[in-house]
Design an enzyme around this catalytic site. Structure first.
Site, PDB file in Angstrom:
ATOM      1  N   HIS A  66      54.358 -31.925  57.373  1.00 59.28           N
ATOM      2  CA  HIS A  66      53.574 -32.776  56.225  1.00 59.28           C
ATOM      3  C   HIS A  66      53.015 -31.733  55.245  1.00 59.28           C
ATOM      4  O   HIS A  66      53.247 -30.517  55.505  1.00 59.28           O
ATOM      5  CB  HIS A  66      52.405 -33.684  56.632  1.00 59.28           C
ATOM      6  CG  HIS A  66      51.452 -33.106  57.452  1.00 59.28           C
ATOM      7  ND1 HIS A  66      51.649 -32.766  58.786  1.00 59.28           N
ATOM      8  CD2 HIS A  66      50.229 -32.912  57.286  1.00 59.28           C
ATOM      9  CE1 HIS A  66      50.507 -32.297  59.327  1.00 59.28           C
ATOM     10  NE2 HIS A  66      49.548 -32.437  58.160  1.00 59.28           N
ATOM     11  N   HIS A  68      50.000 -30.372  54.605  1.00 58.73           N
ATOM     12  CA  HIS A  68      48.643 -29.984  54.828  1.00 58.73           C
ATOM     13  C   HIS A  68      48.625 -28.580  55.024  1.00 58.73           C
ATOM     14  O   HIS A  68      49.619 -28.000  55.538  1.00 58.73           O
ATOM     15  CB  HIS A  68      47.918 -30.805  56.003  1.00 58.73           C
ATOM     16  CG  HIS A  68      47.250 -32.043  55.579  1.00 58.73           C
ATOM     17  ND1 HIS A  68      46.839 -32.959  56.646  1.00 58.73           N
ATOM     18  CD2 HIS A  68      46.760 -32.533  54.329  1.00 58.73           C
ATOM     19  CE1 HIS A  68      46.127 -33.859  55.874  1.00 58.73           C
ATOM     20  NE2 HIS A  68      46.172 -33.804  54.702  1.00 58.73           N
ATOM     21  N   ASP A  70      47.327 -26.312  56.763  1.00 58.44           N
ATOM     22  CA  ASP A  70      47.336 -25.790  58.072  1.00 58.44           C
ATOM     23  C   ASP A  70      48.803 -26.099  58.792  1.00 58.44           C
ATOM     24  O   ASP A  70      49.027 -25.785  59.957  1.00 58.44           O
ATOM     25  CB  ASP A  70      46.373 -26.426  58.963  1.00 58.44           C
ATOM     26  CG  ASP A  70      46.496 -27.885  59.314  1.00 58.44           C
ATOM     27  OD1 ASP A  70      46.951 -28.762  58.227  1.00 58.44           O
ATOM     28  OD2 ASP A  70      45.971 -28.358  60.330  1.00 58.44           O
ATOM     29  N   HIS A  71      49.726 -26.797  58.311  1.00 57.76           N
ATOM     30  CA  HIS A  71      51.250 -27.144  58.557  1.00 57.76           C
ATOM     31  C   HIS A  71      52.180 -26.506  57.516  1.00 57.76           C
ATOM     32  O   HIS A  71      53.165 -26.513  58.121  1.00 57.76           O
ATOM     33  CB  HIS A  71      51.474 -28.618  58.745  1.00 57.76           C
ATOM     34  CG  HIS A  71      50.551 -29.230  59.980  1.00 57.76           C
ATOM     35  ND1 HIS A  71      51.143 -29.213  61.219  1.00 57.76           N
ATOM     36  CD2 HIS A  71      49.221 -29.465  60.059  1.00 57.76           C
ATOM     37  CE1 HIS A  71      50.168 -29.718  61.961  1.00 57.76           C
ATOM     38  NE2 HIS A  71      49.130 -29.864  61.399  1.00 57.76           N
ATOM     39  N   HIS A 156      49.505 -40.471  59.374  1.00 55.08           N
ATOM     40  CA  HIS A 156      48.761 -39.449  58.964  1.00 55.08           C
ATOM     41  C   HIS A 156      48.564 -39.187  57.476  1.00 55.08           C
ATOM     42  O   HIS A 156      47.548 -39.747  56.954  1.00 55.08           O
ATOM     43  CB  HIS A 156      49.314 -38.160  59.409  1.00 55.08           C
ATOM     44  CG  HIS A 156      48.441 -36.890  59.579  1.00 55.08           C
ATOM     45  ND1 HIS A 156      47.206 -36.900  60.230  1.00 55.08           N
ATOM     46  CD2 HIS A 156      48.759 -35.714  58.695  1.00 55.08           C
ATOM     47  CE1 HIS A 156      46.533 -35.790  59.860  1.00 55.08           C
ATOM     48  NE2 HIS A 156      47.392 -34.961  58.989  1.00 55.08           N
ATOM     49  N   ASP A 177      51.040 -33.695  63.205  1.00 54.23           N
ATOM     50  CA  ASP A 177      49.842 -34.645  63.321  1.00 54.23           C
ATOM     51  C   ASP A 177      50.386 -35.906  62.982  1.00 54.23           C
ATOM     52  O   ASP A 177      51.288 -36.424  62.037  1.00 54.23           O
ATOM     53  CB  ASP A 177      48.941 -34.132  62.004  1.00 54.23           C
ATOM     54  CG  ASP A 177      48.401 -32.873  62.279  1.00 54.23           C
ATOM     55  OD1 ASP A 177      48.444 -32.238  63.252  1.00 54.23           O
ATOM     56  OD2 ASP A 177      47.745 -32.235  61.395  1.00 54.23           O
ATOM     57  N   HIS A 399      44.414 -38.652  62.911  1.00 57.91           N
ATOM     58  CA  HIS A 399      44.910 -38.367  64.090  1.00 57.91           C
ATOM     59  C   HIS A 399      44.656 -39.209  65.402  1.00 57.91           C
ATOM     60  O   HIS A 399      43.702 -39.942  65.239  1.00 57.91           O
ATOM     61  CB  HIS A 399      44.262 -36.934  64.667  1.00 57.91           C
ATOM     62  CG  HIS A 399      44.567 -35.638  63.769  1.00 57.91           C
ATOM     63  ND1 HIS A 399      45.626 -34.905  63.779  1.00 57.91           N
ATOM     64  CD2 HIS A 399      43.617 -35.218  62.613  1.00 57.91           C
ATOM     65  CE1 HIS A 399      45.528 -33.885  62.642  1.00 57.91           C
ATOM     66  NE2 HIS A 399      44.216 -34.216  61.951  1.00 57.91           N
ATOM     67  N   HIS A 421      48.143 -27.941  68.760  1.00 58.03           N
ATOM     68  CA  HIS A 421      47.097 -28.424  67.881  1.00 58.03           C
ATOM     69  C   HIS A 421      45.866 -29.117  68.426  1.00 58.03           C
ATOM     70  O   HIS A 421      45.540 -30.112  67.926  1.00 58.03           O
ATOM     71  CB  HIS A 421      47.765 -29.216  66.862  1.00 58.03           C
ATOM     72  CG  HIS A 421      47.295 -29.467  65.775  1.00 58.03           C
ATOM     73  ND1 HIS A 421      46.064 -30.455  65.406  1.00 58.03           N
ATOM     74  CD2 HIS A 421      47.657 -29.059  64.295  1.00 58.03           C
ATOM     75  CE1 HIS A 421      45.851 -30.239  64.198  1.00 58.03           C
ATOM     76  NE2 HIS A 421      46.320 -29.562  63.544  1.00 58.03           N
TER      77      HIS A 421
END
Length: 751
Positions: A66, A68, A70-71, A156, A177, A399, A421
């Site tokens: 996805h 975000h 942090d991904h 998510h 996530d 989450h 994670h």
């Protein structure tokens, strides 16, 4: 011992931490990387995964779950600043993710520090975006032979996917996530239809249990309303995309039900969100039934009635702070910089104002630090200000909590569970809970919590499953019956099908080979038949379409006479048929050298028929002939065999008709009345008994029975024949014995 295929799982990020998710999977020469994010608590190079630990030119595919940061935020650095382009690797993400990723990266680039901390340039971003391949949920993607993956909805955020990866038949489910609870606009995460061998799953909340959606929505709206009643401003730090849309839907509906709030504005302070709203409206079909049905009625849920997007002119933060009560959703959610941080610094000294943290906060970020409610706070300029604003935490983070995660793990039924994670403490508690849960389970479930740069090596039982299709699948075998067919292997997958279906399913055709062999022979056709019957028991007579008579051996090999000196063999080629044909050919080639054949052709016969075995089925055949054939069978194994026949009236116990075998200094006596073998040499006796037993079994198919003579019957036959030959009456026989098919010996006749 052969090497066992091993799956290597290496975390370059998100190993016992939250942030910079990057998971490397290596198996059978294939390398797949799942997610490439940055750590929100760091900046510049320090925020990246440990990219130097991998040769990126060997990567076959990068899968982004996805949009975000942090991904996904490190993807541009990897494609443009490493040797990734030197290989054949490809990048995949869902259609909504790619559409939103462009805007996310533009905003990330704008918010990032300039100079040495900048990870990439706008040109790098444009090059990377052109390299991304968008995919749809449930679409089977083949990357290379033996490497495929299928995306499934993960909940998510819009476009989030979990990936079911198949590497050479090994299945790995990487969740990223995910959420198992349907909210106001997204469906819950799907359960893949096949069981994976490995589940790599998030552990963000560890063993925490979150309150239900309806309860937390009610608590959230009540808290917002109470802050407004006391004359304060409400700050909702949120990511521009994802949870922000969920919160806007909740607030818009609550304002609609409370007319007293219509004069209180709700601002969405994010130019990024305004740009992305068109993407949300484009991908309505990926959302839940409630959103789809409203959209079908021309009631666009994302055209808000009580929410306005702020254009954010210079100084807008102070203007709002000095104005009447209002609600502001501002990004970023972690409050490092940007609108959310500036508004917080302006509103923090006023106790009427309220801060509501609505999502998971990564350790090391201001949003996480403020949850401890410190008395003072340091601004971006380094000044210390008092913190009097109220701080509340209501998690709308999409989450899974412990109950949802444990339920999903149960349903997946993977042999290996890899937790990623999650902070070390939360992850270790989740591991302990899962270990205790599966302690007494019949299925052996292993829980792993690898740290960053710690390679986890997993081995599996080498089981191969073939899928029966076509005709074979119409009627499944019952009671563990054996299923036979053609086994087709392609890209480490196996299919079993009927040969007749080969053309339909594989595009291939079948054919059969007929083999023919011509042999030069020097013996008669009947002698060859006799030898074939001695070997195979029964040889059938058959006729071809042109009236040709031939012998059929074992229902496989056809044998016929081309001429007086030529014999022809023909058969349909296969592994088993070729073995029968080889043995038939070897037997025929050795017929003229057989001891039985030599005896047959080296003596003058007194029979009135052309061939010594042409009368083999004659019920009146003399027992003397049968005895001689048995003698010749034994002689072929022991060389020296004599027939002992006492005269009439001379037969005594132990001195009846017998075959006497002399070997070296030992002798063996085979009593023809009882077929009992006696000898002073026990070893030789057992050998003769074994050969005699084989002889009787071998001869069974070639005649009816072995007739045992008596002294009187022998004398009677000698007189009747008038030629000195002896015979045994047909009425005296042992039905449990069988006759021998060996050639006549003229010398034995005269004994």
């Amino acid at each position: 011992m052969a090497d066992v295929p091993t799956l290597s799982v290496t975390m370059l990020g998100a190993g016992q931490e939250v942030g910079r998710s990057c998971c490397v999977l290596q198996y059978r020469g294939k390398t797949v990387v799942c997610d490439t994010g940055v750590h929100p608590a760091y900046s510049g190079i320090a925020s990246l995964p440990f990219v130097d630990e991998l040769d990126w030119s060997t990567v076959d595919a990068v899968l982004i779950t996805h949009f975000h940061l942090d991904h996904a935020a490190a993807l541009i650095y990897i494609t443009e600043k490493t040797n990734f382009r030197d290989g054949k690797g490809k990048v995949y993400m869902s259609h909504p993710t790619k559409a939103l990723y462009k805007f996310m990266m533009q905003d990330f680039l704008r918010m990032s520090s300039s100079g040495s901390d900048a990870l990439f340039s706008p040109i790098d971003m444009a090059m990377c975006l052109s390299f991304i391949t968008p995919v749809s949920a449930h679409q089977l993607i083949t990357i290379s032979p033996g490497l495929t993956f299928t995306p499934y909805h993960a909940g998510h955020v819009l476009g989030a996917c979990m990936f079911l990866i198949d590497i050479a038949g090994l299945r790995i489910l990487y969740t990223g996530d995910y959420s198992r609870e349907e909210d106001r606009h997204l469906i819950k995460a799907e359960l893949p239809p096949v069981r994976p061998d490995v589940l790599i799953v998030e552990s963000t909340y560890g063993v925490q249990s979150l309150e239900g959606r309806e309860d937390k929505e009610a608590r959230f709206t009540s808290l917002v309303h109470s802050i407004i009643r006391r004359g304060g401003h409400v700050l909702l730090p949120s990511f521009a995309l994802g949870r922000a849309q969920e919160l806007l839907l909740i607030l818009d509906e609550y304002w609609k039900k409370h007319p007293d709030l219509h004069t209180v504005p709700i601002y969405y302070a994010s130019s990024l969100a305004r740009k992305c709203m068109a993407v949300y409206q484009t991908y309505i079909h990926t959302m839940n039934s409630n959103i789809r049905s409203r959209f079908a009625k021309r009631d666009n849920p994302f055209v808000f009635k009580h929410i306005s997007s702020m254009s954010q002119p210079k100084g807008w933060e102070k203007k709002i702070a000095e104005g009447p009560p209002c609600v502001v959703l501002a990004s970023p959610g972690f409050m490092q910089v940007g609108a959310s941080r500036e508004l917080f610094e302006l509103w923090a000294p006023d106790s009427r104002n309220g801060l509501i943290i609505t999502g998971y906060s990564v350790e090391g970020t201001p949003a996480r630090d403020i949850l401890t409610e410190p008395e003072d706070f340091v601004t971006l300029k380094g000044n210390t200000i008092p913190r009097k604003i109220s701080v509340d935490y209501i998690s709308f983070s999409a989450h899974v909590d412990y109950s949802q995660n444990a339920e999903f793990i149960d349903l997946v039924k993977a042999q290996h569970i890899v937790l990623v994670h999650g902070e070390a403490t939360a992850m270790s508690r989740l591991r302990a809970a899962l270990t205790a849960k599966y302690k007494d389970s019949d299925d052996e479930v292993k829980i792993h919590t690898p740290r960053n740069l710690e390679t986890l090596n997993l081995t599996f039982r080498s089981e191969r499953v073939a899928k029966a299709i076509g005709t074979l699948a119409d009627q499944p075998p019952q009671n563990n019956a054996v299923l036979s067919g053609l086994l087709i292997s392609k890209d480490y997958s196996y299919t079993l099908l009927d040969p007749r279906d080969l053309s339909d399913f594989a595009g291939l055709s079948t054919c059969s080979f007929t083999q023919r062999q011509t042999i030069a022979v020097t013996v008669g056709y009947e002698l060859i038949r006799w030898h074939l019957e001695g070997m195979y028991g029964t040889v059938d007579d058959a006729y071809g379409p042109n009236g040709l008579r031939y012998l059929r051996v074992m229902g496989v090999v056809n044998v016929w006479q081309n001429s007086d000196t030529e014999l022809c063999l023909e058969w349909q080629s296969s592994a088993s048929n070729d073995m029968i044909a080889d043995s038939t050919l070897a037997l025929i080639v050795g017929v003229d050298k057989s001891p039985a054949s030599v005896k047959l052709t080296s003596h003058t016969h007194t029979h009135d028929h052309a061939h010594p075995h042409a009368d083999i089925d004659d019920p009146k055949l003399g027992s003397k002939v049968r005895i001689e054939r048995l003698a010749n069978f034994l002689e072929a194994h022991f060389s020296d065999v004599e027939l002992h026949m006492p005269g009439a009236g001379e037969e005594e116990e132990g001195d009846g008709p017998a075959l006497v075998i002399a070997l070296d200094e030992a002798t063996v006596r085979v009593d023809l009345l009882t077929l009992v073998v006696t000898s002073s040499d026990e070893v030789l006796q057992r050998r003769v008994e074994a050969v005699l037993n084989i002889a009787l079994k071998t001869i069974t198919s070639l005649n009816d029975s072995f007739l045992v003579p008596t002294a009187e019957s022998i004398e009677k036959e000698r007189l009747e024949n008038g030629s000195g030959a002896t015979a045994v009456p047909e009425s005296q026989h042992d039905t449990a014995k069988t006759s021998s098919e060996v050639a006549l010996d003229q010398d034995v006749k005269d004994a």
